[in-house]
Design an enzyme around this catalytic site. Structure first.
Site, short mmCIF file in Angstrom:
data_model
loop_
_atom_site.label_atom_id
_atom_site.label_comp_id
_atom_site.label_asym_id
_atom_site.label_seq_id
_atom_site.Cartn_x
_atom_site.Cartn_y
_atom_site.Cartn_z
N GLY A 10 0.82 -1.22 0.00
CA GLY A 10 0.00 0.00 0.00
C GLY A 10 0.85 1.25 0.00
N GLY A 13 -0.02 5.13 -0.96
CA GLY A 13 -0.99 5.87 -0.17
C GLY A 13 -0.37 7.02 0.61
N ASP A 36 2.21 -1.72 -4.44
CA ASP A 36 0.81 -1.28 -4.36
C ASP A 36 0.08 -1.94 -5.52
OD1 ASP A 36 -0.46 1.44 -2.76
OD2 ASP A 36 -1.67 0.61 -4.38
N ILE A 37 -1.26 -1.88 -5.46
CA ILE A 37 -2.06 -2.39 -6.57
C ILE A 37 -2.15 -1.32 -7.67
CG2 ILE A 37 -4.33 -1.60 -5.73
CD1 ILE A 37 -5.42 -4.39 -6.50
N ARG A 38 -1.89 -0.04 -7.32
CA ARG A 38 -1.95 1.00 -8.33
C ARG A 38 -0.56 1.51 -8.68
NH1 ARG A 38 -3.36 6.57 -5.32
NH2 ARG A 38 -3.33 5.84 -3.18
N ASP A 54 -1.18 -7.12 -5.68
CA ASP A 54 -2.49 -7.12 -5.01
C ASP A 54 -2.29 -7.89 -3.72
OD1 ASP A 54 -5.02 -7.63 -4.05
OD2 ASP A 54 -5.87 -8.14 -6.01
N ILE A 55 -2.64 -7.27 -2.60
CA ILE A 55 -2.39 -7.87 -1.29
C ILE A 55 -3.12 -9.20 -1.11
CG2 ILE A 55 -4.23 -6.60 -0.09
CD1 ILE A 55 -0.72 -7.29 1.18
N TYR A 144 -14.73 -0.85 8.75
CA TYR A 144 -13.30 -0.54 8.88
C TYR A 144 -12.84 -0.79 10.33
CZ TYR A 144 -9.17 2.60 9.00
OH TYR A 144 -7.91 3.14 9.15
P1 NAD Z 1 -4.35 5.21 1.66
O1 NAD Z 1 -5.78 4.94 1.30
O2 NAD Z 1 -3.79 6.53 1.36
O3 NAD Z 1 -3.43 4.10 1.00
C1 NAD Z 1 -3.77 2.73 1.00
C2 NAD Z 1 -3.12 2.09 -0.19
O4 NAD Z 1 -3.52 0.72 -0.22
C3 NAD Z 1 -3.54 2.72 -1.53
O5 NAD Z 1 -2.41 3.21 -2.22
C4 NAD Z 1 -4.24 1.60 -2.27
O6 NAD Z 1 -4.00 1.60 -3.66
C5 NAD Z 1 -3.63 0.37 -1.58
N1 NAD Z 1 -4.47 -0.80 -1.74
C6 NAD Z 1 -5.80 -0.91 -1.64
N2 NAD Z 1 -6.20 -2.15 -1.93
C7 NAD Z 1 -5.08 -2.86 -2.23
C8 NAD Z 1 -4.85 -4.20 -2.61
N3 NAD Z 1 -5.84 -5.08 -2.78
N4 NAD Z 1 -3.57 -4.60 -2.81
C9 NAD Z 1 -2.55 -3.72 -2.67
N5 NAD Z 1 -2.71 -2.42 -2.32
C10 NAD Z 1 -3.98 -2.00 -2.11
O7 NAD Z 1 -4.19 4.85 3.21
P2 NAD Z 1 -3.14 5.42 4.26
O8 NAD Z 1 -3.74 6.61 4.86
O9 NAD Z 1 -1.78 5.49 3.68
O10 NAD Z 1 -3.24 4.26 5.35
C11 NAD Z 1 -2.32 3.20 5.44
C12 NAD Z 1 -2.69 2.36 6.64
O11 NAD Z 1 -2.76 3.18 7.82
C13 NAD Z 1 -4.07 1.68 6.53
O12 NAD Z 1 -4.03 0.43 7.15
C14 NAD Z 1 -4.97 2.61 7.32
O13 NAD Z 1 -6.08 1.93 7.83
C15 NAD Z 1 -4.03 3.05 8.42
N6 NAD Z 1 -4.46 4.30 9.03
C16 NAD Z 1 -4.38 5.49 8.35
C17 NAD Z 1 -4.81 6.66 8.96
C18 NAD Z 1 -4.74 7.99 8.25
O14 NAD Z 1 -5.23 9.01 8.79
N7 NAD Z 1 -4.13 8.08 7.06
C19 NAD Z 1 -5.32 6.62 10.26
C20 NAD Z 1 -5.44 5.40 10.90
C21 NAD Z 1 -4.98 4.24 10.29
N1 SER Z 2 -7.95 8.50 9.15
C1 SER Z 2 -8.62 7.24 9.22
C2 SER Z 2 -10.00 7.34 8.68
O1 SER Z 2 -10.57 8.41 8.83
C3 SER Z 2 -8.67 6.75 10.65
O2 SER Z 2 -8.39 5.43 10.66
O3 SER Z 2 -10.50 6.39 8.15
#
Ligand code: NAD
Ligand code: SER
Length: 318
Positions: A10, A13, A36-38, A54-55, A144
């Site tokens: 991922g 992201g 990543d998948i993208r 793809d995860i 979630y």
């Molecule tokens: P994001 O949505 O920006 O990135 C997630 C990435 O996962 C994306 O690039 C997407 O393409 C990739 N993805 C989705 N499905 C996939 C698949 N099947 N195979 C491979 N890749 C795939 O999310 P983020 O904010 O970078 O979050 C990363 C982690 O941190 C997640 O587990 C999220 O739950 C956790 N998290 C984030 C926040 C936040 O505020 N950003 C807060 C709490 C927890």
């Molecule tokens: N920033 C995240 C969300 O809003 C918290 O896990 O989904």
């Protein structure tokens, strides 16, 4: 001691893009494999090796781990809260199926360490909202949050049963300017800065007094790496640590931005994300993380606002 070879899932992201760059600075460009998948963005493409995975495809994950001799995984691939509510079955499949693939692979291949983030979304409407403690009633109301709570229990299970060194943090809402967030409820706290600079006005999808725990990305990345570098005996929590820096409302972040951009205006039009935000804590007690591995945040709302507003104009031009 074997050198650290890291796979990040991922990594396109919001967190993964910055984590990959930071880990590459300390471990070496070729020792951090982004995936990543993208398609990767320019920052990621320019900074080191990238694999399309793809995860849910365990065979491809296995091949990449073998190809590079990976011994640590930061598993970030996920669907976030708002996206998850639009497609609950897919969110469960990606979040749960992905984590179990990683934990199984790490166990089978005897990897050194796994990092997986949980979230404040593990908490629900019955959780005490102020200074929410580490151990407390959870009962999440989003798919979630349900996937994060189940994930925490699986992480603890793999540690207890198989000795897998898995470490986790319950991130609050994360704020950053390098990569836009991917479909969460806390995303307003990023959007508001971009709109303040581009349009001088912002329509917020949450009510003005919705208080949530938040953190600047610099602190989140540093805290994540500190947790992974901490000696194993310092890690008393193998489900996931409470972790926070600040708490604010849309009205308060608006006031902080307005102090720098006086013509900035805000309006409020709450949507389905209001119910999600209302089910989460307003503030978090992260004293266990602070005691166990010396977690300390550096950014408060004022310091973060100055940093965001000085960096966004350049990031929009890239
Ligand atoms: P994001 O949505 O920006 O990135 C997630 C990435 O996962 C994306 O690039 C997407 O393409 C990739 N993805 C989705 N499905 C996939 C698949 N099947 N195979 C491979 N890749 C795939 O999310 P983020 O904010 O970078 O979050 C990363 C982690 O941190 C997640 O587990 C999220 O739950 C956790 N998290 C984030 C926040 C936040 O505020 N950003 C807060 C709490 C927890
Ligand atoms: N920033 C995240 C969300 O809003 C918290 O896990 O989904």
């Amino acid at each position: 001691m074997s050198k650290d070879i890291v796979l990040i899932t991922g990594s396109c992201g919001q967190i993964g893009t910055e984590l990959a760059v930071k880990l590459r600075e300390s471990l070496g460009v070729d020792n951090v494999i982004a995936s990543d998948i993208r398609e990767p963005n320019e920052i990621l493409k320019a900074s080191g090796p990238f694999e399309s995975i793809d995860i849910l495809d365990k065979a491809s994950l296995h091949d990449v781990v073998a190809k590079y001799g990976v011994n640590q995984i930061y598993h970030l691939a996920s669907l976030l809260s708002a996206t998850g509510e639009k497609n609950p079955k897919l969110a469960w499949e990606v979040n749960m199926g992905g984590l179990l693939n990683i934990l199984d692979l790490a166990k089978e291949q005897k990897l050194n360490k796994v990092f997986w983030p949980s979230s404040i979304a593990v908490f629900g409407p019955n959780t005490p909202k102020v200074n929410t403690p580490q151990e407390v009633i959870t009962e999440p109301s989003t798919v979630y949050g349900i996937s994060k709570l189940a994930g925490e229990r699986w992480c603890d299970y793999y540690f207890q049963k198989y000795g897998l060194d898995v470490r986790s943090i319950r991130y609050p809402g994360l704020i950053s300017y390098k990569t836009l967030p991917g479909g969460g409820t806390t995303d307003y706290a990023v959007d508001i800065y971009f709109k303040a600079i581009k349009d001088k006005k912002y329509e917020c999808f949450l009510k003005e007094d919705t208080r949530m725990p938040m953190m600047y990305m610099d602190d989140a990345i540093r805290g994540t790496i500190d947790l992974m570098d901490a000696p194993s005996e310092k890690i008393s929590i193998r489900s996931s640590y409470n972790f926070t820096a600040m708490s604010f409302t849309p009205e308060e972040v608006y006031a902080a931005i307005k102090a720098e951009i006086p013509e900035f205006r805000i309006s409020y039009k709450p949507d389905f994300r209001q119910a999600i935000a209302d089910s989460w804590p307003q503030s978090i007690d992260d004293s266990v993380a602070r005691a166990d591995w010396n977690w300390q945040h550096e950014f408060d709302l004022a310091k973060m606002t100055k940093d965001m507003l000085s960096n966004i104009p350049q990031s929009i031009l890239i």
